[in-house]
Design a protein around this motif. Structure first.
Motif, PDB file in Angstrom:
ATOM      1  N   PRO A  79      -6.791   0.804   1.149  1.00 22.88           N
ATOM      2  CA  PRO A  79      -6.896   2.213   1.577  1.00 22.88           C
ATOM      3  C   PRO A  79      -5.663   2.727   2.317  1.00 22.88           C
ATOM      4  O   PRO A  79      -5.305   3.898   2.194  1.00 22.88           O
ATOM      5  CB  PRO A  79      -8.124   2.217   2.490  1.00 22.88           C
ATOM      6  CG  PRO A  79      -8.956   1.079   2.005  1.00 22.88           C
ATOM      7  CD  PRO A  79      -7.977   0.030   1.533  1.00 22.88           C
ATOM      8  N   ALA A  80      -4.997   1.886   3.075  1.00 25.31           N
ATOM      9  CA  ALA A  80      -3.799   2.338   3.789  1.00 25.31           C
ATOM     10  C   ALA A  80      -2.729   2.799   2.810  1.00 25.31           C
ATOM     11  O   ALA A  80      -2.071   3.829   3.019  1.00 25.31           O
ATOM     12  CB  ALA A  80      -3.269   1.221   4.673  1.00 25.31           C
ATOM     13  N   TRP A  81      -2.545   2.038   1.723  1.00 23.45           N
ATOM     14  CA  TRP A  81      -1.570   2.448   0.711  1.00 23.45           C
ATOM     15  C   TRP A  81      -1.998   3.743   0.030  1.00 23.45           C
ATOM     16  O   TRP A  81      -1.166   4.599  -0.283  1.00 23.45           O
ATOM     17  CB  TRP A  81      -1.385   1.341  -0.348  1.00 23.45           C
ATOM     18  CG  TRP A  81      -0.571   0.202   0.155  1.00 23.45           C
ATOM     19  CD1 TRP A  81      -1.009  -1.048   0.435  1.00 23.45           C
ATOM     20  CD2 TRP A  81       0.817   0.225   0.471  1.00 23.45           C
ATOM     21  NE1 TRP A  81       0.006  -1.831   0.901  1.00 23.45           N
ATOM     22  CE2 TRP A  81       1.159  -1.057   0.925  1.00 23.45           C
ATOM     23  CE3 TRP A  81       1.814   1.191   0.425  1.00 23.45           C
ATOM     24  CZ2 TRP A  81       2.440  -1.406   1.319  1.00 23.45           C
ATOM     25  CZ3 TRP A  81       3.090   0.840   0.803  1.00 23.45           C
ATOM     26  CH2 TRP A  81       3.391  -0.435   1.253  1.00 23.45           C
ATOM     27  N   CYS A  82      -3.278   3.912  -0.183  1.00 18.65           N
ATOM     28  CA  CYS A  82      -3.782   5.134  -0.825  1.00 18.65           C
ATOM     29  C   CYS A  82      -3.483   6.361   0.035  1.00 18.65           C
ATOM     30  O   CYS A  82      -3.036   7.394  -0.477  1.00 18.65           O
ATOM     31  CB  CYS A  82      -5.283   5.000  -1.088  1.00 18.65           C
ATOM     32  SG  CYS A  82      -5.688   3.681  -2.233  1.00 18.65           S
ATOM     33  N   PHE A  83      -3.724   6.249   1.341  1.00 20.68           N
ATOM     34  CA  PHE A  83      -3.438   7.369   2.239  1.00 20.68           C
ATOM     35  C   PHE A  83      -1.933   7.618   2.325  1.00 20.68           C
ATOM     36  O   PHE A  83      -1.491   8.761   2.428  1.00 20.68           O
ATOM     37  CB  PHE A  83      -4.041   7.121   3.623  1.00 20.68           C
ATOM     38  CG  PHE A  83      -5.510   7.385   3.680  1.00 20.68           C
ATOM     39  CD1 PHE A  83      -5.997   8.671   3.846  1.00 20.68           C
ATOM     40  CD2 PHE A  83      -6.428   6.344   3.559  1.00 20.68           C
ATOM     41  CE1 PHE A  83      -7.354   8.929   3.883  1.00 20.68           C
ATOM     42  CE2 PHE A  83      -7.786   6.587   3.595  1.00 20.68           C
ATOM     43  CZ  PHE A  83      -8.261   7.880   3.757  1.00 20.68           C
ATOM     44  N   LEU A  84      -1.150   6.554   2.255  1.00 20.44           N
ATOM     45  CA  LEU A  84       0.299   6.696   2.279  1.00 20.44           C
ATOM     46  C   LEU A  84       0.791   7.406   1.013  1.00 20.44           C
ATOM     47  O   LEU A  84       1.697   8.239   1.076  1.00 20.44           O
ATOM     48  CB  LEU A  84       0.954   5.323   2.419  1.00 20.44           C
ATOM     49  CG  LEU A  84       2.378   5.295   2.928  1.00 20.44           C
ATOM     50  CD1 LEU A  84       2.465   5.957   4.296  1.00 20.44           C
ATOM     51  CD2 LEU A  84       2.881   3.861   2.996  1.00 20.44           C
ATOM     52  N   ILE A  85       0.175   7.123  -0.132  1.00 20.21           N
ATOM     53  CA  ILE A  85       0.535   7.799  -1.382  1.00 20.21           C
ATOM     54  C   ILE A  85       0.232   9.291  -1.285  1.00 20.21           C
ATOM     55  O   ILE A  85       1.044  10.141  -1.662  1.00 20.21           O
ATOM     56  CB  ILE A  85      -0.203   7.148  -2.576  1.00 20.21           C
ATOM     57  CG1 ILE A  85       0.377   5.756  -2.848  1.00 20.21           C
ATOM     58  CG2 ILE A  85      -0.116   8.028  -3.823  1.00 20.21           C
ATOM     59  CD1 ILE A  85      -0.433   4.939  -3.837  1.00 20.21           C
ATOM     60  N   VAL A  86      -0.942   9.619  -0.749  1.00 18.20           N
ATOM     61  CA  VAL A  86      -1.312  11.037  -0.587  1.00 18.20           C
ATOM     62  C   VAL A  86      -0.327  11.724   0.354  1.00 18.20           C
ATOM     63  O   VAL A  86       0.149  12.840   0.078  1.00 18.20           O
ATOM     64  CB  VAL A  86      -2.768  11.163  -0.079  1.00 18.20           C
ATOM     65  CG1 VAL A  86      -3.084  12.598   0.306  1.00 18.20           C
ATOM     66  CG2 VAL A  86      -3.738  10.671  -1.139  1.00 18.20           C
ATOM     67  N   ALA A  87       0.033  11.081   1.435  1.00 17.59           N
ATOM     68  CA  ALA A  87       1.010  11.661   2.368  1.00 17.59           C
ATOM     69  C   ALA A  87       2.354  11.842   1.683  1.00 17.59           C
ATOM     70  O   ALA A  87       3.028  12.862   1.884  1.00 17.59           O
ATOM     71  CB  ALA A  87       1.144  10.780   3.599  1.00 17.59           C
ATOM     72  N   GLY A  88       2.753  10.887   0.861  1.00 20.70           N
ATOM     73  CA  GLY A  88       4.014  10.993   0.127  1.00 20.70           C
ATOM     74  C   GLY A  88       4.023  12.173  -0.830  1.00 20.70           C
ATOM     75  O   GLY A  88       5.046  12.861  -0.972  1.00 20.70           O
ATOM     76  N   VAL A  89       2.889  12.414  -1.487  1.00 21.39           N
ATOM     77  CA  VAL A  89       2.784  13.572  -2.384  1.00 21.39           C
ATOM     78  C   VAL A  89       3.002  14.863  -1.587  1.00 21.39           C
ATOM     79  O   VAL A  89       3.712  15.771  -2.028  1.00 21.39           O
ATOM     80  CB  VAL A  89       1.420  13.585  -3.110  1.00 21.39           C
ATOM     81  CG1 VAL A  89       1.175  14.912  -3.804  1.00 21.39           C
ATOM     82  CG2 VAL A  89       1.344  12.432  -4.103  1.00 21.39           C
ATOM     83  N   TYR A  90       2.412  14.935  -0.392  1.00 20.38           N
ATOM     84  CA  TYR A  90       2.596  16.134   0.436  1.00 20.38           C
ATOM     85  C   TYR A  90       4.037  16.280   0.912  1.00 20.38           C
ATOM     86  O   TYR A  90       4.560  17.391   0.995  1.00 20.38           O
ATOM     87  CB  TYR A  90       1.637  16.138   1.633  1.00 20.38           C
ATOM     88  CG  TYR A  90       0.233  16.507   1.239  1.00 20.38           C
ATOM     89  CD1 TYR A  90      -0.031  17.681   0.553  1.00 20.38           C
ATOM     90  CD2 TYR A  90      -0.833  15.681   1.552  1.00 20.38           C
ATOM     91  CE1 TYR A  90      -1.305  18.027   0.186  1.00 20.38           C
ATOM     92  CE2 TYR A  90      -2.125  16.021   1.195  1.00 20.38           C
ATOM     93  CZ  TYR A  90      -2.366  17.192   0.506  1.00 20.38           C
ATOM     94  OH  TYR A  90      -3.614  17.528   0.141  1.00 20.38           O
ATOM     95  N   VAL A  91       4.690  15.156   1.216  1.00 21.58           N
ATOM     96  CA  VAL A  91       6.097  15.213   1.621  1.00 21.58           C
ATOM     97  C   VAL A  91       6.948  15.726   0.469  1.00 21.58           C
ATOM     98  O   VAL A  91       7.819  16.600   0.662  1.00 21.58           O
ATOM     99  CB  VAL A  91       6.592  13.835   2.114  1.00 21.58           C
ATOM    100  CG1 VAL A  91       8.099  13.814   2.252  1.00 21.58           C
ATOM    101  CG2 VAL A  91       5.926  13.473   3.439  1.00 21.58           C
ATOM    102  N   LEU A  92       6.713  15.218  -0.744  1.00 23.66           N
ATOM    103  CA  LEU A  92       7.460  15.698  -1.913  1.00 23.66           C
ATOM    104  C   LEU A  92       7.220  17.186  -2.155  1.00 23.66           C
ATOM    105  O   LEU A  92       8.150  17.939  -2.443  1.00 23.66           O
ATOM    106  CB  LEU A  92       7.083  14.888  -3.160  1.00 23.66           C
ATOM    107  CG  LEU A  92       7.629  13.470  -3.215  1.00 23.66           C
ATOM    108  CD1 LEU A  92       7.087  12.752  -4.449  1.00 23.66           C
ATOM    109  CD2 LEU A  92       9.146  13.480  -3.231  1.00 23.66           C
TER     110      LEU A  92
END
Length: 134
Positions: A79-92
């Motif tokens: 789950p930590a990686w999943c939340f990090l992926i979602v945050a990365g999408v928002y950063v992009l």
């Protein structure tokens, strides 16, 4: 012959006209104020509704982001990686929006035609005529 008592003098006519115009202007100002009060109230309520809608939209975005992260975790990712992926999408997304915004801001130019026309106004008021543009 003496003028009749019923006929008003020019001074009295001017005074009456001045009083009537003053009353008319005051009535128009009062009407404008009452219309603006109604419009301001409606505008205030509308702005408040937009603010509430924006806040609810933000809450929806947060919940959808959490749901998307949990859906990603169903693939077997931590789950930590999943939340990090979602945050990365928002950063992009934020980077793309900033780049587009910068590009649009760089297109801002001064209203050159208006400035040129405004510079001619003092000369026109003095009676100087500019040659027509071709």
């Amino acid at each position: 012959m003496l003028p009749e008592q019923d006929e008003p003098t020019v001074g009295r006519l001017v005074a009456d006209a001045s009083r009537d115009i003053s009353a008319l202007v005051q009535a128009e100002v009062a009407l404008a104020k009452s219309e603006l009060v109604v419009s301001a109230k409606a505008g205030g309520v509308g702005a408040a509704l937009f603010a509430v809608a924006g806040f609810l939209g933000l809450l929806v975005l947060i919940f959808v982001s959490i749901a998307f992260a949990y859906f990603l975790s169903m693939t077997g990712l931590h789950p930590a990686w999943c939340f990090l992926i979602v945050a990365g999408v928002y950063v992009l997304l934020a980077v793309v929006l900033v780049l587009v915004g910068v590009r649009l801001i760089k297109k801002i130019r001064a209203p050159q035609k208006t400035i040129d026309t405004a510079k001619k106004i003092p000369g026109a008021l003095k009676g100087q005529h500019a040659a027509p543009r071709r």
